[in-house]
Design a protein around this motif. Structure first.
Motif, short mmCIF file in Angstrom:
data_model
loop_
_atom_site.label_atom_id
_atom_site.label_comp_id
_atom_site.label_asym_id
_atom_site.label_seq_id
_atom_site.Cartn_x
_atom_site.Cartn_y
_atom_site.Cartn_z
N ILE B 52 101.41 67.15 28.88
CA ILE B 52 100.61 65.94 29.03
C ILE B 52 99.26 66.15 28.34
CG2 ILE B 52 99.33 64.55 30.71
CD1 ILE B 52 101.69 64.97 32.61
N LEU B 53 98.68 67.33 28.55
CA LEU B 53 97.38 67.62 27.92
C LEU B 53 97.50 67.61 26.40
CD1 LEU B 53 94.43 68.48 28.13
CD2 LEU B 53 95.18 70.83 28.34
N TYR B 54 98.65 68.07 25.89
CA TYR B 54 98.84 68.20 24.46
C TYR B 54 99.35 66.89 23.83
CZ TYR B 54 100.00 70.59 20.08
OH TYR B 54 100.06 70.98 18.76
N GLY B 55 99.54 65.87 24.65
CA GLY B 55 99.94 64.56 24.10
C GLY B 55 101.43 64.42 23.87
N LEU B 56 102.24 65.39 24.36
CA LEU B 56 103.69 65.28 24.16
C LEU B 56 104.31 64.36 25.19
CD1 LEU B 56 104.59 68.96 23.33
CD2 LEU B 56 105.06 67.01 21.88
N LEU B 57 103.68 64.27 26.36
CA LEU B 57 104.21 63.41 27.42
C LEU B 57 103.11 62.46 27.88
CD1 LEU B 57 106.02 66.02 29.69
CD2 LEU B 57 107.12 64.33 28.25
N ASN B 58 103.52 61.31 28.37
CA ASN B 58 102.56 60.39 28.96
C ASN B 58 102.46 60.67 30.45
OD1 ASN B 58 101.99 58.94 26.64
ND2 ASN B 58 103.86 57.74 26.89
N ARG B 59 101.26 60.51 31.00
CA ARG B 59 101.13 60.67 32.45
C ARG B 59 101.29 59.30 33.09
NH1 ARG B 59 96.34 60.50 29.92
NH2 ARG B 59 94.70 59.18 30.76
N ASP B 60 101.65 59.30 34.38
CA ASP B 60 101.77 58.03 35.09
C ASP B 60 100.40 57.60 35.61
OD1 ASP B 60 104.42 58.28 34.62
OD2 ASP B 60 104.87 59.12 36.59
N LYS B 61 99.60 58.60 36.02
CA LYS B 61 98.32 58.31 36.65
C LYS B 61 97.40 59.49 36.38
CE LYS B 61 97.93 57.25 41.26
NZ LYS B 61 98.54 56.89 42.52
N GLY B 62 96.11 59.27 36.47
CA GLY B 62 95.18 60.38 36.36
C GLY B 62 94.32 60.29 35.12
N GLU B 63 93.32 61.19 35.07
CA GLU B 63 92.36 61.15 33.97
C GLU B 63 92.36 62.49 33.24
OE1 GLU B 63 88.32 59.41 34.87
OE2 GLU B 63 89.24 59.46 36.86
N ILE B 64 92.10 62.43 31.95
CA ILE B 64 91.92 63.65 31.18
C ILE B 64 90.54 63.58 30.53
CG2 ILE B 64 92.77 65.09 29.30
CD1 ILE B 64 95.51 63.96 29.75
N ILE B 65 89.76 64.63 30.72
CA ILE B 65 88.42 64.68 30.15
C ILE B 65 88.31 65.96 29.33
CG2 ILE B 65 85.95 64.70 30.65
CD1 ILE B 65 86.77 63.48 33.43
N ILE B 66 88.02 65.81 28.05
CA ILE B 66 87.86 66.98 27.19
C ILE B 66 86.39 67.06 26.80
CG2 ILE B 66 88.54 68.07 25.02
CD1 ILE B 66 90.88 67.72 26.84
N ASN B 67 85.76 68.18 27.12
CA ASN B 67 84.34 68.39 26.81
C ASN B 67 83.49 67.20 27.27
OD1 ASN B 67 84.64 70.94 25.68
ND2 ASN B 67 85.29 70.05 23.74
N GLY B 68 83.77 66.71 28.46
CA GLY B 68 82.97 65.63 29.02
C GLY B 68 83.32 64.25 28.51
N GLU B 69 84.38 64.14 27.71
CA GLU B 69 84.71 62.85 27.10
C GLU B 69 86.10 62.41 27.58
OE1 GLU B 69 85.66 61.15 22.62
OE2 GLU B 69 84.91 63.19 22.90
N HIS B 70 86.18 61.18 28.08
CA HIS B 70 87.48 60.66 28.50
C HIS B 70 88.38 60.48 27.29
CE1 HIS B 70 87.14 59.58 32.80
NE2 HIS B 70 85.86 59.74 32.54
N VAL B 71 89.63 60.89 27.39
CA VAL B 71 90.51 60.77 26.21
C VAL B 71 91.85 60.17 26.62
CG1 VAL B 71 89.53 62.62 24.84
CG2 VAL B 71 91.26 63.15 26.55
N GLU B 72 92.50 59.54 25.64
CA GLU B 72 93.87 59.03 25.79
C GLU B 72 94.65 59.59 24.62
OE1 GLU B 72 95.45 57.13 27.96
OE2 GLU B 72 93.68 56.96 29.25
N PHE B 73 95.58 60.47 24.86
CA PHE B 73 96.37 61.04 23.76
C PHE B 73 97.70 60.31 23.67
CE2 PHE B 73 94.18 65.33 24.58
CZ PHE B 73 93.09 64.93 23.81
#
Lengths: 501, 525
Positions: B52-73
């Motif tokens: 999910i972090l690497y963008g291979l799968l979609n998440r159903d719920k939740g947030e990903i923040i990289i270096n303080g920045e919200h991201v959508e992969f």
């Protein structure tokens, strides 16, 4: 008393078995993967009909009327439906059985020819009493077809020759060989103008069952469905074949001789095709005629694909294709749509079944559009309306081209107009795709459509076409939708910014 | 850049089609510049979380923040552009291509300008020649800076597994990754290669890179990681500092109960010779001789372990013994029957059972039900077959026996009619083991029997093997895991380059065996 107890026990045993069988069937039908398969097949059929209706539009036929008569034709002549289905069941089973063992038997057509030839020879050269004679003919036909399949099986198993190549080549060999045998140079020619054998003896014919053409071969075909189902699921041989087909490494590890199974599967597969040929000769033609088969073996491949290679699926698919053929006759007679349209539909069905990602794409994107509709109705409804408009543009563009045909004089201006409509139609498909997948740059396609419609309208006026008004209306319509998309997009962006502030 | 965390994954949920929860409200926070261990049994959801972090799968719920920045992969391309790189457990390399070709794959440097991101740019990029020289220079630079020495023009197929992994790491660095995800990186390496990898990773940490290490091995976690997050059954169990925990604590968090590491197997009482291999020579699928004259014996009631780095002839040795590959020379005798070059069915009839090294490719038919898999290899004879000439499957007996095996080997499944592909790795292996050991075999050939399994399943399978030994079976155990061989075996043969270079007792030290596995025969003897 003992005896009655015993029979009771037996009865309950049989009752139990039937109950188990029904429970098993119910479980299978309610299984999600089975249901998914069913939805796929059904959606493929619907899509194929939609695309076929576009083709009919281009060719200038009324698809709605055509489908009505297709349905009427199929339902009013069930005997014809089953008659067409009879050989397709067997050739479909033939391809499906080979596939269960991981083999693509492309050569069902050739096995069918060899089988039918053998059955015809048995039928007119040798005199036997009734009942025994047709059975002997069927047996010899199945054996001959089986041998024709067994050879490529052996080549595959022990020499690694790919069965797609060998079966297809042997198919042509079979068709040409049987053609020569009954030609004026061949040994089995009946001396007439037509390359064919003398008629089969009456004792060898399959008696009719119902209506004009349906013969007792149907019963045999249905028995074959049971038999193949039993073979695949209940016997050691079927287990081994499936194992070889699904994972040859694991099969070998489990002590299964995959070579032997490959050869046997191809033999059995050929036998089923041979049986199909024999049935047709003995039930319908009454003699072997060169090139008699309308591609029953090739159609077997499509039947197996639509039936997902399961015996019961094959039965359903064969009846569906039988319905198409029977209804196709009516459609041809009443609406004038060429009978070849049926083959187009058939081909498209298989195309969509074989490419499940198309349907997945449609369903997935449709789901997201309808889901997001609940949260925020503006954007998704623009997407939905625009997608539908894309399809409408496609239909209208194609319809306009046909309306140009009907003009008294076909000038270069009209030709240019037609070209613009072709572009418009293509654009319609693209609009559907970009809006359905919610691409952010979809608006540009809509603007381009507006421009093209305007050009078309101008050209119509210059060329004295009759649809200038329609074109302008559509130009305005698409332009408004583009504007709405932009505007609402802007509004939403500002609204979100407001929310954040 | 205000956040101290490089990666924050907050309350991640993921359900796979079919209702399998892979992640349920998992929160993972990785500090910048640390080595963070992601620990859990197989099927705990580690790899799913990272995919999910690497963008291979979609998440159903939740947030990903990289270096303080919200991201959508939406795809790994997005993740790579944010500086995330992943080294998968199974390398994604193309063996016939060179190192440099593999490294640049997907982001090939081209001559001239970049032509923008539009459709014209795409077409031009596909047509322009690749600037290999520039890529090579860059790779050499990366290699020198990080001590990852490699020949850029070597073909991948000629390189060892350790070097292939190095290419994967270079690949991520080439794409300017500063957050590295490593999925089970040590499972294919020799002990020496593992040490080298750890040195490299420590260098990365010094250089300020963030590393997430997916693993189920406690030793590695304790040796390398600064903080450790433990998952179990898709749920977060906790995040701990390395200095405040112990392997025992971690194991308990992973499994949910205390775990015994050493198996108490008792003293063996070897009986008659069951398997006798004499001067065996076997060629591999390329026609190269990979078993070069092996001789050994295995007695009843004894476990003979074969230790060695993978690719030294173990696979071919096992295939020859089980009848899957015909040896070019030599004799194999099982229970006084000559089985050299006989069919797998013949060898099985003599009393051999085989737990293959790749359960998905060979041990199971994934599209078959558990039931159907449980009869594979014995399906053709009673009690599973009946009727004339045993042509029919006896479904009633198959149902009875497979239900019995499912409960006896505690295979976790809704029903024995479920497809094998729906099972987790550990339960799949249990199906194989249940099938192979149900018949009280005279000889068990177990190749990598616990590969990729979690602690619980590993424990179960090791105990089962010992039970079989005590019941009088002869066991040939082939494993790349030194600990496993040392723990289970009564005698250990070390295989190197197609030969058994030494046979030792179970008390041999890992250092000695490690050197033997690497081919240092003279130094030890």
């Amino acid at each position: 008393m003992n005896a009655s107890e015993l029979s009771d026990a037996q009865k309950s045993g049989i009752g139990q078995r039937i109950e188990n069988w029904i429970l098993g069937l119910a479980k299978k039908v309610t299984d999600p993967s089975y249901r998914k398969q069913f939805i796929w097949s059904f959606a493929s059929i619907v899509l194929a009909l939609l695309v076929s209706s576009l083709i009919m539009l281009i060719a200038g036929y009324d698809p709605g009327l055509a489908y009505v008569y297709l349905a009427i034709g199929a339902f009013s002549r069930m005997d014809l439906v089953l008659y067409y289905a009879t050989p397709l069941i067997l050739t479909g089973l033939s391809v499906a059985l080979a596939f269960k063992c991981g083999l693509f038997n492309i050569g069902a057509e050739g096995q069918l020819y060899i089988g039918s030839m053998a059955a015809a020879l048995m039928g007119y050269l040798i005199a036997l009493p009734i009942v025994i004679h047709p059975l002997a003919c069927l047996a010899i036909g199945a054996i001959a077809g089986g041998l024709w399949g067994f050879v490529p099986g052996l080549l595959k198993a022990y020499r690694g020759a790919h069965e797609v190549v060998t079966t297809m080549m042997l198919s042509y060999t079979a068709i040409l060989l049987t053609g020569w045998l009954v030609s004026s140079n061949g040994p089995f020619w009946d001396g007439s103008m037509v390359p064919r054998t003398p008629p089969l003896l009456d004792t060898a014919l399959l008696p009719p069952l119902w209506g004009y053409s349906l013969h007792t071969g149907l019963i045999l075909s249905i028995i074959a469905v049971f038999a193949v189902d039993f073979l695949i699921n209940r016997t050691v041989l079927g287990y081994e074949m499936r194992a070889v087909g699904l994972n040859p490494d694991a099969a070998e590890y489990g002590g299964i001789n995959s070579k032997r199974n490959i050869a046997i599967a191809m033999g059995l597969s050929g036998g089923l095709s041979g049986l199909a040929g024999s049935e047709e000769i003995m039930g319908t033609y009454g003699k072997f005629v060169a090139n008699w088969s309308p591609g029953l073996g090739w159609d077997g491949i499509t039947v197996a694909v639509l039936g997902n290679n399961s015996p019961w699926g094959v039965l359903a698919a064969a009846i569906f294709f039988g319905g198409l053929r029977a209804g196709g006759n009516t459609m041809h007679q009443v609406v004038g749509v060429p009978i070849e349209m049926v083959s187009v539909i058939q081909g498209l069905v298989v195309l969509f079944v074989a490419a499940p990602r198309i349907i997945n794409w449609l369903v997935d994107n449709g789901n997201t559009i309808f889901k997001s509709m609940k949260e925020d109705p503006f954007e998704p409804s623009i997407n939905l309306v625009s997608s539908i408009l894309g399809l409408a543009i496609l239909m209208l563009g194609l319809g306009m081209i046909t309306s140009l045909y009907s003009l008294p004089s076909f000038t270069w201006i009209n030709a240019a107009t037609a070209l613009v409509y072709v572009l418009v139609a293509i654009l319609g498909v693209m609009i559907f795709i970009v809006y359905w997948s919610k691409r952010p740059d979809a608006g540009w396609f809509m603007l381009l459509a507006a421009v093209l419609w305007t050009i078309a309208g101008v050209l119509e006026i210059i060329g004295a076409g009759m649809s200038a008004l329609t074109s302008f209306i559509l130009a305005i319509f698409t332009f408004v939708l583009w504007l709405a998309d932009r505007l609402i997009g802007r509004l939403l962006v500002t609204k979100k910014e407001d929310d954040i502030e | 850049m205000s956040s101290q965390y490089a990666v924050e994954m907050i309350n991640i949920h993921k359900t796979f089609p079919g209702g399998v929860y892979a992640n349920q409200g998992v929160t993972l926070k990785v500090k910048r510049g640390e080595v963070h261990g992601l620990l859990g049994e197989n099927g705990a959801g580690k790899t799913t979380l990272m995919n999910i972090l690497y963008g291979l799968l979609n998440r159903d719920k939740g947030e990903i923040i990289i270096n303080g920045e919200h991201v959508e992969f939406e795809s790994p391309t997005d993740a790579i552009s944010k500086g995330i790189g992943m080294v998968h457990q199974h390398f994604k390399l193309i063996p016939p291509l060179t190192v440099v070709e593999n490294v640049v794959l997907g982001s090939e440097p081209i001559f001239g300008r970049t032509f923008g991101r539009g459709i014209i740019g795409k077409i031009m990029r596909a047509l322009m020649p690749i600037d290999i020289k520039m890529a090579v220079e860059k790779i050499i630079q990366i290699a020198e800076e990080n001590g990852l020495h490699i020949d850029p023009y070597a073909k991948v197929q000629d390189l060892s597994v350790g070097l292939q992994q190095r290419i994967e790491i270079i690949k991520t660095l080439y794409r300017k990754a500063d957050i590295l995800i490593l999925d089970e990186p040590t499972s294919v390496l020799t002990p020496q290669e593992v040490d080298e990898l750890f040195e490299t990773l420590k260098e990365f940490r010094k250089a300020g890179k963030t590393i997430i290490l997916i693993t189920h091995k406690l030793r590695e976690t304790m040796a390398l990681c600064d903080r450790i997050t433990v998952l179990r059954d898709g749920k977060l169990i906790g995040t701990v500092e390395r200095d405040n925990t112990s392997p025992e604590d971690l194991a308990q968090m992973m499994v949910g109960r205390p775990v015994v590491f050493m198996v108490d197997k008792g003293i063996s009482s070897p009986g008659d010779v069951v398997l006798k291999v004499q001067d065996l020579h076997v060629k591999d699928y390329r026609g190269l001789e990979s078993v070069k004259g092996i001789s050994f014996e295995v007695k009843a009631g004894e476990i003979f372990g074969v230790a060695g780095v993978e690719g030294n002839g173990q696979t071919e040795l096992v295939e020859a013994i089980t009848g899957l590959r015909k040896p070019t020379d030599g004799v194999i005798i099982i229970d006084e029957v000559d089985v050299t070059s006989k069919s797998p069915r013949f060898v099985r009839e003599v009393g051999m059972s085989h737990i293959p090294e790749d359960r998905q490719k060979m041990g199971l038919i994934l599209a078959f039900t558990i039931k159907e898999n449980l009869i594979l290899g014995r399906h053709y004879r009673p009690p599973f077959a009946n009727g004339p000439k045993n042509m029919l499957l006896n479904l009633d007996r198959i149902n009875e026996i497979s239900d019995d095996l499912v409960s006896k080997f505690s295979i976790k499944t809704s029903s024995s009619d479920a497809f094998a592909e729906t099972l987790s790795g550990g339960n799949q292996q249990k199906v194989v083991v249940a099938r192979e050991l149900a018949v009280a075999p005279k000889l068990i050939v177990a190749a990598q029997p616990t590969r990729g399994l979690d602690v619980g399943a590993t424990e179960f399978i090791r105990n089962t093997l010992i039970k079989m030994r005590n019941a009088g079976s002869a066991i040939l155990l082939v494993s790349a895991e030194l600990d496993e061989v040392r723990n289970l075996s009564d005698r250990i043969g070390v295989i190197y380059d197609g030969k058994i270079v030494a046979i030792r007792g179970p008390d041999a030290t890992p250092e000695e065996l490690g050197l033997l596995m690497a081919g240092h025969v003279q130094g030890v003897d």
